[in-house]
Design an enzyme around this catalytic site. Structure first.
Site, mmCIF file in Angstrom:
data_model
loop_
_atom_site.group_PDB
_atom_site.id
_atom_site.type_symbol
_atom_site.label_atom_id
_atom_site.label_comp_id
_atom_site.label_asym_id
_atom_site.label_seq_id
_atom_site.Cartn_x
_atom_site.Cartn_y
_atom_site.Cartn_z
ATOM 1 N N LYS A 32 1.939 5.517 2.565
ATOM 2 C CA LYS A 32 0.796 4.606 2.541
ATOM 3 C C LYS A 32 0.025 4.941 4.019
ATOM 4 O O LYS A 32 -1.315 5.207 3.788
ATOM 5 C CB LYS A 32 1.055 3.288 2.289
ATOM 6 C CG LYS A 32 -0.173 2.446 2.416
ATOM 7 C CD LYS A 32 -0.345 1.790 3.669
ATOM 8 C CE LYS A 32 -1.701 0.987 3.813
ATOM 9 N NZ LYS A 32 -1.821 0.149 5.191
ATOM 10 N N ASP B 21 -1.709 -0.002 -1.482
ATOM 11 C CA ASP B 21 -1.213 -1.167 -0.532
ATOM 12 C C ASP B 21 -0.854 -2.320 -1.410
ATOM 13 O O ASP B 21 -1.069 -2.087 -2.556
ATOM 14 C CB ASP B 21 -2.113 -1.413 0.721
ATOM 15 C CG ASP B 21 -3.496 -2.218 -0.164
ATOM 16 O OD1 ASP B 21 -3.723 -1.872 -1.012
ATOM 17 O OD2 ASP B 21 -4.107 -2.858 0.614
#
Length: 217
Positions: free
Chosen positions: A127, A146
């Site tokens: 991420k 996320d």
DNA sequence: ATCCCGAGGG
DNA sequence: CCCTCTGGAT
């Protein structure tokens, strides 16, 4: 209810993209940063913390530690004190110091620009690497997943409702959108998740994507 | 699967 | 009180 075909799902994803472009034309990273190192630090700090909380402390943090060498040289207690208010501060302080030392030792104090090199840094997984590659370097290597993107992908029926792993969600999302829109999709979904498709109380009655959303919450 | 963890909102 | 916030390492 009959399951949606792949073609229908793809068409609906593109319509979702159109709506996002209309509702959030300037969607961008909400974290404050001036160079890739600052974005890397801010993104590591942003885990399980709102961007406002991160933006409150980064001006002072970047003043104290303007580069990897300064942050690598700081003591654990010193860094913990500077970031205490955002939570998870022991792990984050340790990772920031280790990551900064890695940048100095392995990359001449610069932030590397490949997925493999980024994810080898302390506190950096896919991420965070996607944030750096897409937002700092303009390389759309994936879609940032996320907590917001994960929740919205499930609510919008763009991934399996039971999917728990962000990387699998990302693999389901990528083929649904043009690669040159991947960075925008991440920013727009995060913005939409914060303002409209809120975790506890989704504002479905005023949502501009309401008619392209299955609303299976 | 569990741990880290403070701030903000309801 | 409880839930959530631009996750990652063990």
């Amino acid at each position: 209810m009959s399951p949606e075909s792949k073609a229908d799902k793809h068409a609906r994803a593109l319509e979702i993209l159109r709506r996002l472009e209309g509702a959030y034309p300037g969607a961008d990273c909400a974290l404050h940063w001036k160079d890739p190192f600052q974005l890397l630090v801010a993104t590591i700090l942003s885990a399980q913390t709102s961007d406002e909380q991160v933006n409150k402390i980064t001006p002072d943090l970047f003043r104290r530690y303007p580069n990897p060498a300064a942050l690598a040289a700081a003591s654990q207690a010193e860094v913990e004190g500077a970031i205490r208010s955002i939570g998870l501060f022991r792990n984050k302080a340790k990772n920031l110091r280790l990551m900064s030392a890695q940048l100095c030792e392995e990359f001449g104090g610069e932030v590397p620009q490949t997925m493999e090199q980024l994810t080898a840094l302390a506190g950096v997984a896919r991420k965070t690497a996607n944030v750096l590659l897409g937002t700092a370097f303009g390389i759309p290597s994936g879609i940032v997943v996320d907590t917001h993107v994960h929740r919205l992908a499930i609510r919008m029926g763009l991934c399996k409702r039971t999917e728990r792993y962000p990387e699998k969600v990302e693999k389901e999302l990528m083929p649904l959108f043009p690669q040159d829109r991947w960075v925008f999709v991440g920013h727009a979904l995060i913005l939409h998740g914060r303002q409209v498709c809120i975790a506890r109380a989704p504002q479905c009655d005023t949502c501009p994507l309401s008619d392209v959303c299955p609303k299976r919450i």
